[in-house]
Scaffold this motif. Sequence first.
Motif, PDB file in Angstrom:
ATOM      1  N   GLU A   1      -0.633   5.620   1.679  1.00  0.00           N
ATOM      2  CA  GLU A   1       0.152   6.423   0.736  1.00  0.00           C
ATOM      3  C   GLU A   1       0.018   7.918   1.006  1.00  0.00           C
ATOM      4  O   GLU A   1       1.015   8.661   0.950  1.00  0.00           O
ATOM      5  CB  GLU A   1      -0.268   6.099  -0.703  1.00  0.00           C
ATOM      6  N   ILE A   2      -1.176   8.398   1.298  1.00  0.00           N
ATOM      7  CA  ILE A   2      -1.334   9.818   1.611  1.00  0.00           C
ATOM      8  C   ILE A   2      -0.665  10.144   2.938  1.00  0.00           C
ATOM      9  O   ILE A   2      -0.066  11.223   3.105  1.00  0.00           O
ATOM     10  CB  ILE A   2      -2.819  10.214   1.637  1.00  0.00           C
ATOM     11  N   LEU A   3      -0.735   9.227   3.901  1.00  0.00           N
ATOM     12  CA  LEU A   3       0.012   9.427   5.142  1.00  0.00           C
ATOM     13  C   LEU A   3       1.508   9.440   4.862  1.00  0.00           C
ATOM     14  O   LEU A   3       2.276  10.110   5.567  1.00  0.00           O
ATOM     15  CB  LEU A   3      -0.330   8.333   6.156  1.00  0.00           C
ATOM     16  N   GLY A   4       1.940   8.707   3.834  1.00  0.00           N
ATOM     17  CA  GLY A   4       3.339   8.782   3.415  1.00  0.00           C
ATOM     18  C   GLY A   4       3.705  10.170   2.926  1.00  0.00           C
ATOM     19  O   GLY A   4       4.802  10.672   3.205  1.00  0.00           O
ATOM     20  N   VAL A   5       2.777  10.812   2.202  1.00  0.00           N
ATOM     21  CA  VAL A   5       3.019  12.187   1.743  1.00  0.00           C
ATOM     22  C   VAL A   5       3.145  13.126   2.938  1.00  0.00           C
ATOM     23  O   VAL A   5       4.076  13.947   3.014  1.00  0.00           O
ATOM     24  CB  VAL A   5       1.879  12.645   0.811  1.00  0.00           C
TER      25      VAL A   5
ATOM     26  N   ASN B   1      -8.878   1.078  -0.419  1.00  0.00           N
ATOM     27  CA  ASN B   1      -9.192   2.202   0.456  1.00  0.00           C
ATOM     28  C   ASN B   1      -8.243   2.293   1.649  1.00  0.00           C
ATOM     29  O   ASN B   1      -7.988   3.385   2.166  1.00  0.00           O
ATOM     30  CB  ASN B   1     -10.639   2.090   0.948  1.00  0.00           C
ATOM     31  N   VAL B   2      -7.735   1.156   2.108  1.00  0.00           N
ATOM     32  CA  VAL B   2      -6.712   1.160   3.146  1.00  0.00           C
ATOM     33  C   VAL B   2      -5.376   1.582   2.549  1.00  0.00           C
ATOM     34  O   VAL B   2      -4.615   2.355   3.145  1.00  0.00           O
ATOM     35  CB  VAL B   2      -6.598  -0.235   3.803  1.00  0.00           C
ATOM     36  N   PHE B   3      -5.100   1.094   1.357  1.00  0.00           N
ATOM     37  CA  PHE B   3      -3.840   1.388   0.676  1.00  0.00           C
ATOM     38  C   PHE B   3      -3.661   2.884   0.433  1.00  0.00           C
ATOM     39  O   PHE B   3      -2.576   3.436   0.659  1.00  0.00           O
ATOM     40  CB  PHE B   3      -3.805   0.617  -0.646  1.00  0.00           C
ATOM     41  N   VAL B   4      -4.719   3.558   0.001  1.00  0.00           N
ATOM     42  CA  VAL B   4      -4.592   4.985  -0.291  1.00  0.00           C
ATOM     43  C   VAL B   4      -4.316   5.777   0.981  1.00  0.00           C
ATOM     44  O   VAL B   4      -3.609   6.799   0.953  1.00  0.00           O
ATOM     45  CB  VAL B   4      -5.864   5.508  -0.997  1.00  0.00           C
ATOM     46  N   ARG B   5      -4.838   5.324   2.118  1.00  0.00           N
ATOM     47  CA  ARG B   5      -4.568   6.033   3.375  1.00  0.00           C
ATOM     48  C   ARG B   5      -3.089   5.936   3.740  1.00  0.00           C
ATOM     49  O   ARG B   5      -2.495   6.926   4.177  1.00  0.00           O
ATOM     50  CB  ARG B   5      -5.431   5.450   4.499  1.00  0.00           C
TER      51      ARG B   5
END
Length: 409
Positions: free
Chosen positions: A169-173, A163-167
Amino acid sequence: MSWLRTPRVFLAPGLVMILVAIGGRFTLDRAGFLDLAWVDLRVIGLGIALVVLAVDVARRPRVLGGHRREGWLVTTVLFFLFQIASGLWAPQASRVGPQTLDLILLGVLTVAFYVYTIGDPTVVIRTTFLLFFVAAVIFALAALFINGPGDQGRYSAFGGGPNVFVRIEILGVISAVALFLITRRILPLLVIPLFLLAAVLSGSRAGLLAGVAVGVVALFKIRGRLRTGPVVAAGAVLLLATATVWAFAPPAFTNLFQERFVEQTVQQRYLSDRTDIWAAAWRLAVEHPLAGAGLDGFYGLIGVNQGVEYPHNYVLGVAAEGGLIGIGLLTAAIVLWTRTVRGGGVRPQLTGLAVAAAVFVALSSLFSGDYYDARLAWLFAAMAAAAAVVPLAPVTAELAVPVREPVSS
């Protein structure tokens, strides 16, 4: 020594604070030093950042005149202080000490990043998105080639959890889009498929849903400025990347997608027991309506017996542990912040990008994480507010030229 008097900000304070924010809770026992488990690197890192920030602020030229709307920041600090004070009536089993430290660090990080950003919002926001872009690349590559899938087949990196990892990655987008808009270079956009692949491999349905919601709203707001050619090209590249990944992906990826998103979500409607946890938090809020059950009261009364760490919903957590007073302070802070960033000020593009990042993390916090896990939402909220209230060319005391009265003949 003229560079000491320039209004531009130092890189060091922002770099250290972002590392602290991304790193999360990190004690030395996680690095193998069991005897030094009491050493919290967040405290050390933030202490260093504050020293460098003090030097940065001290050498900034004094700004003459002007008024910044900072009521949201005052209310936010009061909200954090109330949460800390609620530890006085928390249940005996509550983890008041660690939670108090989290809130102190969260408050200091929010205020410090706002103070840092007002020095030069354009430079700070651009640098922040660049750092998050680099972080997303590093996290994605580490998850794919070093850490690999976890016990549930979900990917993450550096011990942060899916759940931390996906944040990240989406912040990377969002960062890639921001860098493209700022620099007009296409290269950052080419990395977006990597971020999306990593986000899907995280298996975090709530994080992906929050990202889609922010993306749809952003596209709706700029629909009048979109051109058919670039939109079609972007869609074609995304479809091609998706088809390529699906065709050459290892069985672990297809199995994760099939089990997590199709079978559990669509067919079984499995929500990781979120509805039961939320219902328990709501009952606690009803039982303690005015001031809540106290800091970490959810764990002290419910979670300690059921093995649940926190309500997995920021707002419900505040309602259960802070009652109407906590919800009122949080609502006031959000309303004042919204009024501050509305319209974007003199930097509407940068303000809007920071708002998008803050809203994404805030939406994600409605499904997972505790108070400190929402730190990136507060960080980007502080940046957005600074970008909205700081003028483009403030008049400084060093540059002010006195006006002489005309001499009468």
